[in-house]
Design a protein around this motif. Structure first.
Motif, PDB file in Angstrom:
ATOM      1  N   VAL A 224       9.346 -45.369 -22.450  1.00  0.00           N
ATOM      2  CA  VAL A 224      10.689 -45.505 -23.009  1.00  0.00           C
ATOM      3  C   VAL A 224      11.721 -45.679 -21.898  1.00  0.00           C
ATOM      4  N   GLU A 225      11.601 -44.875 -20.836  1.00  0.00           N
ATOM      5  CA  GLU A 225      12.565 -44.975 -19.735  1.00  0.00           C
ATOM      6  C   GLU A 225      12.477 -46.324 -19.032  1.00  0.00           C
ATOM      7  N   PHE A 226      11.257 -46.839 -18.856  1.00  0.00           N
ATOM      8  CA  PHE A 226      11.147 -48.155 -18.225  1.00  0.00           C
ATOM      9  C   PHE A 226      11.822 -49.221 -19.079  1.00  0.00           C
ATOM     10  N   CYS A 227      11.607 -49.177 -20.387  1.00  0.00           N
ATOM     11  CA  CYS A 227      12.249 -50.156 -21.272  1.00  0.00           C
ATOM     12  C   CYS A 227      13.766 -50.039 -21.196  1.00  0.00           C
ATOM     13  N   GLY A 228      14.270 -48.801 -21.144  1.00  0.00           N
ATOM     14  CA  GLY A 228      15.710 -48.599 -21.030  1.00  0.00           C
ATOM     15  C   GLY A 228      16.262 -49.115 -19.715  1.00  0.00           C
ATOM     16  N   GLU A 229      15.586 -48.796 -18.619  1.00  0.00           N
ATOM     17  CA  GLU A 229      16.028 -49.257 -17.297  1.00  0.00           C
ATOM     18  C   GLU A 229      15.936 -50.780 -17.192  1.00  0.00           C
ATOM     19  N   PHE A 230      14.847 -51.346 -17.714  1.00  0.00           N
ATOM     20  CA  PHE A 230      14.678 -52.789 -17.612  1.00  0.00           C
ATOM     21  C   PHE A 230      15.704 -53.526 -18.479  1.00  0.00           C
ATOM     22  N   ALA A 231      15.999 -52.965 -19.664  1.00  0.00           N
ATOM     23  CA  ALA A 231      17.028 -53.575 -20.520  1.00  0.00           C
ATOM     24  C   ALA A 231      18.382 -53.573 -19.806  1.00  0.00           C
ATOM     25  N   ASP A 232      18.696 -52.502 -19.099  1.00  0.00           N
ATOM     26  CA  ASP A 232      19.928 -52.452 -18.306  1.00  0.00           C
ATOM     27  C   ASP A 232      19.923 -53.525 -17.226  1.00  0.00           C
ATOM     28  N   PHE A 233      18.789 -53.674 -16.566  1.00  0.00           N
ATOM     29  CA  PHE A 233      18.660 -54.661 -15.490  1.00  0.00           C
ATOM     30  C   PHE A 233      18.897 -56.072 -16.030  1.00  0.00           C
ATOM     31  N   VAL A 234      18.334 -56.367 -17.198  1.00  0.00           N
ATOM     32  CA  VAL A 234      18.507 -57.691 -17.802  1.00  0.00           C
ATOM     33  C   VAL A 234      19.962 -57.913 -18.202  1.00  0.00           C
ATOM     34  N   GLN A 235      20.550 -56.921 -18.887  1.00  0.00           N
ATOM     35  CA  GLN A 235      21.910 -57.083 -19.401  1.00  0.00           C
ATOM     36  C   GLN A 235      22.958 -57.142 -18.289  1.00  0.00           C
ATOM     37  N   GLN A 236      22.761 -56.341 -17.240  1.00  0.00           N
ATOM     38  CA  GLN A 236      23.802 -56.189 -16.228  1.00  0.00           C
ATOM     39  C   GLN A 236      23.587 -57.044 -14.983  1.00  0.00           C
ATOM     40  N   ASP A 237      22.343 -57.454 -14.736  1.00  0.00           N
ATOM     41  CA  ASP A 237      22.062 -58.152 -13.475  1.00  0.00           C
ATOM     42  C   ASP A 237      21.385 -59.514 -13.662  1.00  0.00           C
ATOM     43  N   VAL A 238      20.337 -59.562 -14.498  1.00  0.00           N
ATOM     44  CA  VAL A 238      19.636 -60.839 -14.678  1.00  0.00           C
ATOM     45  C   VAL A 238      20.554 -61.874 -15.308  1.00  0.00           C
ATOM     46  N   LYS A 239      21.328 -61.482 -16.301  1.00  0.00           N
ATOM     47  CA  LYS A 239      22.230 -62.433 -16.960  1.00  0.00           C
ATOM     48  C   LYS A 239      23.266 -62.993 -15.992  1.00  0.00           C
ATOM     49  N   ARG A 240      23.631 -62.200 -15.003  1.00  0.00           N
ATOM     50  CA  ARG A 240      24.645 -62.645 -14.036  1.00  0.00           C
ATOM     51  C   ARG A 240      24.025 -63.480 -12.921  1.00  0.00           C
ATOM     52  N   ARG A 241      22.811 -63.114 -12.479  1.00  0.00           N
ATOM     53  CA  ARG A 241      22.222 -63.788 -11.323  1.00  0.00           C
ATOM     54  C   ARG A 241      21.229 -64.886 -11.719  1.00  0.00           C
ATOM     55  N   LEU A 408       7.830 -21.282 -19.601  1.00  0.00           N
ATOM     56  CA  LEU A 408       9.148 -21.279 -20.238  1.00  0.00           C
ATOM     57  C   LEU A 408       9.615 -22.721 -20.373  1.00  0.00           C
ATOM     58  N   HIS A 409       9.453 -23.265 -21.566  1.00  0.00           N
ATOM     59  CA  HIS A 409       9.833 -24.666 -21.780  1.00  0.00           C
ATOM     60  C   HIS A 409      11.350 -24.788 -21.820  1.00  0.00           C
ATOM     61  N   GLN A 410      11.897 -25.549 -20.869  1.00  0.00           N
ATOM     62  CA  GLN A 410      13.343 -25.681 -20.756  1.00  0.00           C
ATOM     63  C   GLN A 410      13.887 -26.916 -21.455  1.00  0.00           C
ATOM     64  N   GLY A 411      13.003 -27.808 -21.864  1.00  0.00           N
ATOM     65  CA  GLY A 411      13.458 -28.989 -22.587  1.00  0.00           C
ATOM     66  C   GLY A 411      12.742 -30.247 -22.128  1.00  0.00           C
ATOM     67  N   THR A 412      13.014 -31.324 -22.837  1.00  0.00           N
ATOM     68  CA  THR A 412      12.426 -32.623 -22.541  1.00  0.00           C
ATOM     69  C   THR A 412      13.524 -33.666 -22.602  1.00  0.00           C
ATOM     70  N   MET A 413      13.496 -34.613 -21.669  1.00  0.00           N
ATOM     71  CA  MET A 413      14.555 -35.616 -21.606  1.00  0.00           C
ATOM     72  C   MET A 413      13.978 -36.991 -21.306  1.00  0.00           C
ATOM     73  N   ALA A 414      14.700 -38.018 -21.745  1.00  0.00           N
ATOM     74  CA  ALA A 414      14.293 -39.391 -21.444  1.00  0.00           C
ATOM     75  C   ALA A 414      15.522 -40.291 -21.460  1.00  0.00           C
ATOM     76  N   TYR A 415      15.641 -41.132 -20.433  1.00  0.00           N
ATOM     77  CA  TYR A 415      16.711 -42.127 -20.394  1.00  0.00           C
ATOM     78  C   TYR A 415      16.323 -43.282 -21.310  1.00  0.00           C
ATOM     79  N   ILE A 416      17.274 -43.801 -22.101  1.00  0.00           N
ATOM     80  CA  ILE A 416      16.950 -44.839 -23.081  1.00  0.00           C
ATOM     81  C   ILE A 416      17.789 -46.106 -22.893  1.00  0.00           C
ATOM     82  N   GLY A 417      18.531 -46.199 -21.784  1.00  0.00           N
ATOM     83  CA  GLY A 417      19.280 -47.402 -21.484  1.00  0.00           C
ATOM     84  C   GLY A 417      20.727 -47.362 -21.936  1.00  0.00           C
ATOM     85  N   ASP A 418      21.538 -48.232 -21.331  1.00  0.00           N
ATOM     86  CA  ASP A 418      22.951 -48.375 -21.674  1.00  0.00           C
ATOM     87  C   ASP A 418      23.721 -47.069 -21.487  1.00  0.00           C
ATOM     88  N   GLY A 419      23.380 -46.321 -20.436  1.00  0.00           N
ATOM     89  CA  GLY A 419      24.091 -45.075 -20.149  1.00  0.00           C
ATOM     90  C   GLY A 419      23.874 -44.003 -21.190  1.00  0.00           C
TER      91      GLY A 419
END
Length: 506
Positions: A224-241, A408-419
């Motif tokens: 999920v994080e790779f898809c989020g990071e890659f979507a950011d890369f496409v939207q913010q950098d690939v489209k421009r370059r 002691l489970h403190q939580g789970t997190m995942a970056y999903i793109g677009d901040g």
């Protein structure tokens, strides 16, 4: 003049006091967040233990591995009491939660590594691979003809990507488990984008479309994080370059289960799926990979068999035993308790079953302890074991009645793109109140509900994700480097080239 001098001195003293207080506050906060406040008490207690303890020869501790479990164990160990040797083919610890970000250039690989010799200066380090263990004579045999004696052996070799025996995955798939995997994925990804640009210039549209088809197998946090990071890369950098090819980029996330992020609440998985699809990611649930070929893969879906072209296949579908772990399980034998195909079975105190009490321990992804194979578990296991080896508690090492490891489970997190990010945290674990009359009180439940997990998504989840991972970085150097990379990305974008690409052959 004397009056001016006194005023200057007073200001200097005040500023110095404030600076010291601020530094102390930051240090104490960092220790509290990382569960290290017990180090303060131990630094005092060890003085009295030393005075009462006779001088004995240091016992030898050999640690196999340089990951979360190994490093948290070493940091808790008292180097004046043990002769510690760390054995690993990797000369650094690397911060796994930010590995995905290195594939798109959000952080550089060098920013998320910490050399073992800097991180554990009181230990001996050998960059070799462990090949065999003599449990009877307590010897470790490593590559380059290195043999080590031990009194206590800590196995923390981690795990490796699991292909589940699917044909072609090993040969054509890319993995994301080690720092070199991140470098390779980044290189291949950028090379593919350049090749697609050339193919389009040559009028080969079908080839460009195939090259720009990125398939990610595995709907857990890494996928999920790779898809989020890659979507950011496409939207913010690939489209421009790369404006000519940006419209042909396609990202597909394949998951065999009926939902994403199954370790989260079901509602989180649904939210994440909707968000990724809004970012242009195609999500295929209930789809199993049957075979992978050089340019295509075969999926078993609800309606039958589907063939899919790809330019890059990222395989993040799970982990399995390393060959060393498997060999050690076989050496101990099923008759002695090693009957699990996932790794080394351990007891409640992380002692390897089938070995002499207090001699061999296993922590992290290579250990089967009833806990999930995550960095958070390995980190806490290392701390627990390191505390057991401290002065005044060493008798617990082989004590069958010793208090077992409590996760002691403190939580789970995942970056999903677009901040944005998905975070599921336990407030009780975060502020260390535990289960008590306070946390069960009506006002507490009115804030956090009847469940222990607090779910935060969107920009607020991203703030929690980024601040938590930043606070867990091992050193000031890491924090400086990562903060600098984040600032650089925000101001200038992600680099569209990498030194790993080199010069193309003509």
């Amino acid at each position: 003049m004397p009056g001016m001098f006194r005023r200057a001195m007073r200001r200097t003293v005040k500023l110095g006091t404030l600076g010291a207080a601020a530094y102390g506050g930051v240090k104490m906060t960092h220790m509290w967040i990382n569960d290290d406040l017990d180090d303060l008490r131990y630094s005092v207690d060890r003085v009295f233990y030393k005075a009462a303890k006779s001088e004995d020869a240091k016992k030898k501790v050999v640690v196999l591995g340089s990951g979360w479990g190994a490093m948290s164990f070493i940091k808790k160990l008292d180097p004046t009491e043990f002769q510690v040797t760390v054995v690993s083919p990797r000369p650094f610890f690397f911060y796994t939660p930010l590995l995905v970000g290195s594939t798109t250039g959000v952080v550089s690989p060098g920013a998320i590594i910490e050399p073992i010799r800097d991180n554990a200066p009181d230990c001996d380090f050998l960059r070799v691979a462990c090949q065999d263990v003599d449990l009877q004579n307590r010897k470790v045999y490593c590559s380059d003809e290195v043999t080590l004696d031990y009194d206590h052996l800590i196995v923390a070799v981690g795990a490796q990507p699991n292909t589940f025996g699917i044909p072609g995955v090993d040969k054509y798939g890319k993995f994301l488990k080690e720092i070199e995997h991140g470098r390779q994925v980044r290189k291949d990804m950028l090379d593919i984008i350049e090749k697609a640009d050339v193919a389009l210039a040559a009028g080969q549209i079908d080839k460009a479309k195939r090259l720009l088809s990125f398939v990610v197998v595995g709907g857990g946090p890494t996928g999920v994080e790779f898809c989020g990071e890659f979507a950011d890369f496409v939207q913010q950098d690939v489209k421009r370059r790369y404006p000519k090819i940006a419209g042909y980029v396609k990202v597909t996330l394949v998951e065999a289960l009926p939902g994403l992020l199954t370790m989260f609440h079901k509602s989180v998985g649904g939210y994440v799926q909707d968000h990724l699809e809004g970012q242009g990611v195609e999500v295929k649930l209930g789809a199993m990979v049957k075979e992978v070929k050089e340019e295509t893969l075969q999926l078993k879906v609800k309606d039958g068999i589907e063939n899919m072209d790809y330019g890059l296949l990222l395989w993040v579908a799970g982990v399995g035993m390393r060959p060393f772990t498997k060999a050690m399980c076989e050496k101990i034998g099923k008759e002695n308790g090693q009957s699990d195909r996932r790794g080394l079975l351990v007891d409640e105190c992380l002692r390897v079953k089938g070995t002499n009490p207090g001699e061999v321990f296993a922590i992290g992804d290579c250990a089967v302890s009833g806990k999930p194979p995550t960095a958070q578990v390995a980190y806490q296991q290392g701390k627990y074991l390191g505390r057991m080896f401290r002065l005044g508690k060493a008798h617990l090492i082989s004590d069958p009645e010793a208090p077992g490891f409590q996760y002691l489970h403190q939580g789970t997190m995942a970056y999903i793109g677009d901040g944005q990010a998905a975070a599921e945290i336990d407030p009780n674990a975060f502020i260390k109140l535990g289960r008590s009359s306070v946390t069960d009180h009506l006002w507490w439940r009115s804030l956090y509900g009847e469940v222990d997990q607090l779910r935060v998504m969107g920009p607020a989840g991203f703030a929690i994700w980024r601040s938590t991972y930043f606070s867990k970085l091992f050193s000031g150097r890491n924090r400086w480097s990562v903060a600098s990379d984040w600032a650089r990305t925000s101001m200038f974008g992600r680099p569209a080239a990498s030194s790993a690409q080199g010069t193309a052959s003509v």
